[in-house]
Design a protein around this motif. Structure first.
Motif, PDB file in Angstrom:
ATOM      1  N   MET A 372     -19.435   5.116   4.221  1.00  0.00           N
ATOM      2  CA  MET A 372     -18.017   5.028   3.868  1.00  0.00           C
ATOM      3  C   MET A 372     -17.370   3.804   4.506  1.00  0.00           C
ATOM      4  O   MET A 372     -17.856   3.258   5.503  1.00  0.00           O
ATOM      5  CB  MET A 372     -17.276   6.281   4.324  1.00  0.00           C
ATOM      6  N   PHE A 373     -16.235   3.396   3.922  1.00  0.00           N
ATOM      7  CA  PHE A 373     -15.412   2.329   4.488  1.00  0.00           C
ATOM      8  C   PHE A 373     -13.956   2.724   4.297  1.00  0.00           C
ATOM      9  O   PHE A 373     -13.573   3.252   3.245  1.00  0.00           O
ATOM     10  CB  PHE A 373     -15.690   0.991   3.809  1.00  0.00           C
ATOM     11  N   LEU A 374     -13.154   2.494   5.313  1.00  0.00           N
ATOM     12  CA  LEU A 374     -11.746   2.877   5.276  1.00  0.00           C
ATOM     13  C   LEU A 374     -10.895   1.652   4.926  1.00  0.00           C
ATOM     14  O   LEU A 374     -10.848   0.687   5.681  1.00  0.00           O
ATOM     15  CB  LEU A 374     -11.304   3.453   6.621  1.00  0.00           C
ATOM     16  N   TRP A 375     -10.226   1.736   3.774  1.00  0.00           N
ATOM     17  CA  TRP A 375      -9.374   0.650   3.284  1.00  0.00           C
ATOM     18  C   TRP A 375      -7.905   1.019   3.426  1.00  0.00           C
ATOM     19  O   TRP A 375      -7.536   2.196   3.384  1.00  0.00           O
ATOM     20  CB  TRP A 375      -9.648   0.370   1.808  1.00  0.00           C
ATOM     21  N   ASP A 376      -7.064  -0.005   3.571  1.00  0.00           N
ATOM     22  CA  ASP A 376      -5.637   0.225   3.381  1.00  0.00           C
ATOM     23  C   ASP A 376      -5.413   0.517   1.907  1.00  0.00           C
ATOM     24  O   ASP A 376      -5.971  -0.158   1.040  1.00  0.00           O
ATOM     25  CB  ASP A 376      -4.817  -1.010   3.789  1.00  0.00           C
ATOM     26  N   ALA A 377      -4.625   1.536   1.621  1.00  0.00           N
ATOM     27  CA  ALA A 377      -4.384   1.910   0.234  1.00  0.00           C
ATOM     28  C   ALA A 377      -3.867   0.708  -0.549  1.00  0.00           C
ATOM     29  O   ALA A 377      -3.021  -0.055  -0.073  1.00  0.00           O
ATOM     30  CB  ALA A 377      -3.375   3.055   0.159  1.00  0.00           C
ATOM     31  N   GLY A 378      -4.390   0.533  -1.746  1.00  0.00           N
ATOM     32  CA  GLY A 378      -3.974  -0.589  -2.584  1.00  0.00           C
ATOM     33  C   GLY A 378      -4.715  -1.867  -2.318  1.00  0.00           C
ATOM     34  O   GLY A 378      -4.410  -2.896  -2.923  1.00  0.00           O
ATOM     35  N   SER A 379      -5.693  -1.841  -1.408  1.00  0.00           N
ATOM     36  CA  SER A 379      -6.478  -3.037  -1.115  1.00  0.00           C
ATOM     37  C   SER A 379      -7.938  -2.772  -1.440  1.00  0.00           C
ATOM     38  O   SER A 379      -8.373  -1.618  -1.525  1.00  0.00           O
ATOM     39  CB  SER A 379      -6.328  -3.453   0.350  1.00  0.00           C
ATOM     40  N   GLY A 380      -8.700  -3.854  -1.601  1.00  0.00           N
ATOM     41  CA  GLY A 380     -10.110  -3.697  -1.921  1.00  0.00           C
ATOM     42  C   GLY A 380     -10.285  -2.950  -3.235  1.00  0.00           C
ATOM     43  O   GLY A 380      -9.526  -3.142  -4.183  1.00  0.00           O
ATOM     44  N   PRO A 381     -11.268  -2.029  -3.297  1.00  0.00           N
ATOM     45  CA  PRO A 381     -11.493  -1.298  -4.547  1.00  0.00           C
ATOM     46  C   PRO A 381     -10.611  -0.064  -4.707  1.00  0.00           C
ATOM     47  O   PRO A 381     -10.668   0.605  -5.742  1.00  0.00           O
ATOM     48  CB  PRO A 381     -12.968  -0.887  -4.421  1.00  0.00           C
ATOM     49  N   THR A 382      -9.828   0.269  -3.687  1.00  0.00           N
ATOM     50  CA  THR A 382      -9.086   1.526  -3.709  1.00  0.00           C
ATOM     51  C   THR A 382      -7.760   1.386  -4.439  1.00  0.00           C
ATOM     52  O   THR A 382      -7.181   0.308  -4.537  1.00  0.00           O
ATOM     53  CB  THR A 382      -8.824   2.028  -2.281  1.00  0.00           C
ATOM     54  N   GLY A 383      -7.273   2.527  -4.928  1.00  0.00           N
ATOM     55  CA  GLY A 383      -5.989   2.567  -5.599  1.00  0.00           C
ATOM     56  C   GLY A 383      -4.852   2.746  -4.610  1.00  0.00           C
ATOM     57  O   GLY A 383      -5.034   2.692  -3.393  1.00  0.00           O
ATOM     58  N   GLU A 384      -3.678   2.988  -5.139  1.00  0.00           N
ATOM     59  CA  GLU A 384      -2.485   3.167  -4.319  1.00  0.00           C
ATOM     60  C   GLU A 384      -2.231   4.651  -4.090  1.00  0.00           C
ATOM     61  O   GLU A 384      -2.605   5.497  -4.907  1.00  0.00           O
ATOM     62  CB  GLU A 384      -1.268   2.530  -4.998  1.00  0.00           C
ATOM     63  N   THR A 385      -1.609   4.961  -2.965  1.00  0.00           N
ATOM     64  CA  THR A 385      -1.190   6.345  -2.708  1.00  0.00           C
ATOM     65  C   THR A 385       0.138   6.590  -3.413  1.00  0.00           C
ATOM     66  O   THR A 385       1.034   5.748  -3.405  1.00  0.00           O
ATOM     67  CB  THR A 385      -1.046   6.607  -1.202  1.00  0.00           C
ATOM     68  N   ILE A 386       0.263   7.774  -4.022  1.00  0.00           N
ATOM     69  CA  ILE A 386       1.448   8.129  -4.795  1.00  0.00           C
ATOM     70  C   ILE A 386       2.071   9.365  -4.177  1.00  0.00           C
ATOM     71  O   ILE A 386       1.441  10.435  -4.139  1.00  0.00           O
ATOM     72  CB  ILE A 386       1.091   8.398  -6.268  1.00  0.00           C
ATOM     73  N   GLY A 387       3.278   9.235  -3.650  1.00  0.00           N
ATOM     74  CA  GLY A 387       4.007  10.386  -3.134  1.00  0.00           C
ATOM     75  C   GLY A 387       4.684  11.145  -4.249  1.00  0.00           C
ATOM     76  O   GLY A 387       4.825  10.661  -5.373  1.00  0.00           O
ATOM     77  N   TYR A 388       5.108  12.364  -3.938  1.00  0.00           N
ATOM     78  CA  TYR A 388       5.736  13.237  -4.936  1.00  0.00           C
ATOM     79  C   TYR A 388       4.813  13.451  -6.136  1.00  0.00           C
ATOM     80  O   TYR A 388       5.261  13.538  -7.278  1.00  0.00           O
ATOM     81  CB  TYR A 388       7.059  12.649  -5.425  1.00  0.00           C
ATOM     82  N   ALA A 389       3.504  13.558  -5.915  1.00  0.00           N
ATOM     83  CA  ALA A 389       2.570  13.708  -7.036  1.00  0.00           C
ATOM     84  C   ALA A 389       1.326  14.463  -6.592  1.00  0.00           C
ATOM     85  O   ALA A 389       0.918  14.403  -5.427  1.00  0.00           O
ATOM     86  CB  ALA A 389       2.187  12.346  -7.603  1.00  0.00           C
ATOM     87  N   ARG A 390       0.706  15.178  -7.531  1.00  0.00           N
ATOM     88  CA  ARG A 390      -0.576  15.831  -7.339  1.00  0.00           C
ATOM     89  C   ARG A 390      -1.496  15.441  -8.492  1.00  0.00           C
ATOM     90  O   ARG A 390      -1.034  15.146  -9.599  1.00  0.00           O
ATOM     91  CB  ARG A 390      -0.430  17.358  -7.326  1.00  0.00           C
ATOM     92  N   GLU A 391      -2.789  15.453  -8.219  1.00  0.00           N
ATOM     93  CA  GLU A 391      -3.772  15.173  -9.267  1.00  0.00           C
ATOM     94  C   GLU A 391      -4.196  16.481  -9.926  1.00  0.00           C
ATOM     95  O   GLU A 391      -4.604  17.430  -9.252  1.00  0.00           O
ATOM     96  CB  GLU A 391      -4.998  14.472  -8.684  1.00  0.00           C
ATOM     97  N   GLU A 392      -4.105  16.541 -11.244  1.00  0.00           N
ATOM     98  CA  GLU A 392      -4.470  17.747 -11.970  1.00  0.00           C
ATOM     99  C   GLU A 392      -5.990  17.885 -12.068  1.00  0.00           C
ATOM    100  O   GLU A 392      -6.739  16.941 -11.818  1.00  0.00           O
ATOM    101  CB  GLU A 392      -3.859  17.735 -13.371  1.00  0.00           C
ATOM    102  N   SER A 393      -6.431  19.069 -12.471  1.00  0.00           N
ATOM    103  CA  SER A 393      -7.844  19.340 -12.691  1.00  0.00           C
ATOM    104  C   SER A 393      -8.365  18.469 -13.828  1.00  0.00           C
ATOM    105  O   SER A 393      -7.641  18.128 -14.765  1.00  0.00           O
ATOM    106  CB  SER A 393      -8.045  20.820 -13.034  1.00  0.00           C
ATOM    107  N   THR A 394      -9.637  18.115 -13.749  1.00  0.00           N
ATOM    108  CA  THR A 394     -10.249  17.314 -14.823  1.00  0.00           C
ATOM    109  C   THR A 394     -10.830  18.193 -15.934  1.00  0.00           C
ATOM    110  O   THR A 394     -11.472  17.683 -16.856  1.00  0.00           O
ATOM    111  CB  THR A 394     -11.357  16.413 -14.255  1.00  0.00           C
ATOM    112  N   THR A 395     -10.599  19.490 -15.857  1.00  0.00           N
ATOM    113  CA  THR A 395     -11.093  20.396 -16.895  1.00  0.00           C
ATOM    114  C   THR A 395     -10.337  20.187 -18.198  1.00  0.00           C
ATOM    115  O   THR A 395      -9.107  20.165 -18.217  1.00  0.00           O
ATOM    116  CB  THR A 395     -10.942  21.862 -16.453  1.00  0.00           C
TER     117      THR A 395
END
Length: 433
Positions: A372-395
């Motif tokens: 693993m590698f720890l990135w600052d959100a929004g840098s490198g290959p990682t996306g941005e962190t989104i507040g006031y939000a949840r990720e739904e099921s992929t079903t």
């Protein structure tokens, strides 16, 4: 042998379709589970070999896998610390049950979303018992370097340590007009005082005084002033003195011409600040740039504070917190200022589908997933962190129901094979009669 292999193939078909049904059941059951990644089954043919004139049925085997790299759609919520990720990456979390054991390092878990609120100790915890991890900020709000290839620097995000905070004053803007007539020959030479309240390191109020004394010449006009800065927190004696001269030409009359330090401070011509050390520490007092009339001027015959402002605030209570797109958690205080208190990095691994699936939609790093590698959100290959939000099921319910029909038919067909083999064996037995 051939009939037996046919029955064995039918039995293996029943087994693999039963496994397929189990994955479908899990997927449908978790269609409303935030962060759930659907599971699928992959069938592989088994070949046992054959010889001329005969064929041996090998049947099939099944392997199940969780498609962790697939992302669910984000859904808006009302909790500021409901977090989703707009792209690749995982949030660092740990089970709340592990916090009681202070003798061991906290186990690291990876999650793609979470709903966190302060518990009784102020630690951000989800209802399922997951604790959000991050890097704490220094007292001045900056983030020191932390290890990027391990969880050594991660600690539970705790807002109780930042429930109360002071915001000391570090900058003062001094917009003031000094009377031009005061530097003419025959003037009284009386000083002009201006007091400004500021906030110290403990959040209490202190007072600084700027005293402007005109230099009165024997004839004509000097356009010169002595500016003394006094911090009453250190006593009544001035802590810094400057000689300030104003322009008297036609085009730029009344603007600053020069600022000369006498003692206790320095003038930065690039920013227009005079740097002075108060009892609380360094403070920059902006009096304007040379040639500018935006801050301090010498015009007319009136002494007039025009625009006085400062930063800082008294001690405040934390009333809320938010996470920005870069993973920085900011505490908001009732005195109107905000303070960065934690940074939540995003964890990335080369092969996310090889992570070990654990309880509560969390994962653990494995040898097959890669380091693993720890990135600052929004840098490198990682996306941005989104507040006031949840990720739904992929079903996908429609897709699962379709697969359910297909699996049921496949199971029935394999059962028919066993029934047919049984009937053929019965016919073989009847030959003896």
């Amino acid at each position: 042998m051939t009939l037996s292999s046919s029955m064995n193939a039918g039995v293996s078909g029943l087994n693999v379709n039963a496994s397929k049904l189990a994955t479908i059941s899990d997927n449908i059951a978790n269609s409303k589970t935030f962060g759930y990644k659907r599971v699928d089954a992959d069938f592989t043919a088994m070949t046992l070999g054959s010889r001329a004139g005969s064929y041996v049925a090998g049947g099939t085997r099944v392997s199940t896998f969780r498609n962790i790299s697939t992302q669910g759609s984000p859904i808006t919520t009302v909790n500021s610390m409901d977090i989703a990720i707009g792209g690749r990456g995982f949030l660092p979390v740990t089970p709340s049950s592990a916090l009681a054991d202070t003798s061991a390092a906290l186990p690291l878990r990876l999650a793609t979303t979470g709903s966190f609120r302060p518990n009784a100790e102020g630690i951000l915890t989800s209802q399922s018992g997951l604790v959000l991890m991050g890097w704490p900020a220094d007292p001045d709000g900056t983030f020191p370097p932390f290890p990027r290839d391990s969880a050594a620097g991660l600690v539970p995000v705790n807002i109780a340590h930042n429930q109360f905070a002071a915001n000391p004053t570090t900058e003062i803007q001094l917009g003031i007009n000094l009377p031009a007539t005061a530097t003419q020959a025959g003037s009284s030479g009386d000083p002009f005082d201006l007091s400004i309240e500021y906030f110290d390191n403990l959040g209490t109020t202190q007072t600084m005084t700027a005293t402007f004394t005109p230099q009165v010449p024997g004839a004509g006009q000097s356009n010169l002033w002595t500016m003394e800065i006094t911090d009453l927190a250190t006593g009544a004696a001035p802590i810094a003195e400057f000689t300030v001269e104003f322009d008297a030409t036609t085009a730029t009359g009344g603007s600053l011409l020069s600022v000369t330090p006498v003692y206790g401070g320095a003038y930065n011509a690039a920013t227009g600040d005079v740097g002075v050390t108060f009892d609380r520490g360094p403070v920059d007092i902006n009096i304007g740039l040379i040639g500018s009339n935006e801050r301090m001027t010498q015009l007319s015959s009136s002494f007039a504070p025009i625009n006085l402002s400062k930063n800082g605030a008294p001690t405040g209570n934390a009333i809320g917190m938010e996470i920005d797109k870069n993973g920085v958690v900011t505490a908001n205080y009732d005195t109107g200022f905000s303070k960065e208190i934690f940074r939540v990095p995003l964890i990335d691994v080369p092969n996310s589908n090889a992570l070990e699936a654990l309880q509560n939609q969390t994962y653990a790093v494995t040898r097959d997933s890669g380091a693993m590698f720890l990135w600052d959100a929004g840098s490198g290959p990682t996306g941005e962190t989104i507040g006031y939000a949840r990720e739904e099921s992929t079903t996908d319910i429609a897709g699962e129901l379709t697969a359910l029909i297909q699996t049921q038919r496949a199971y029935s067909s394999n059962a028919k094979i066993i029934q047919t083999v049984d009937e053929m064996l019965q016919e073989t037995t009847n030959i003896k009669r």
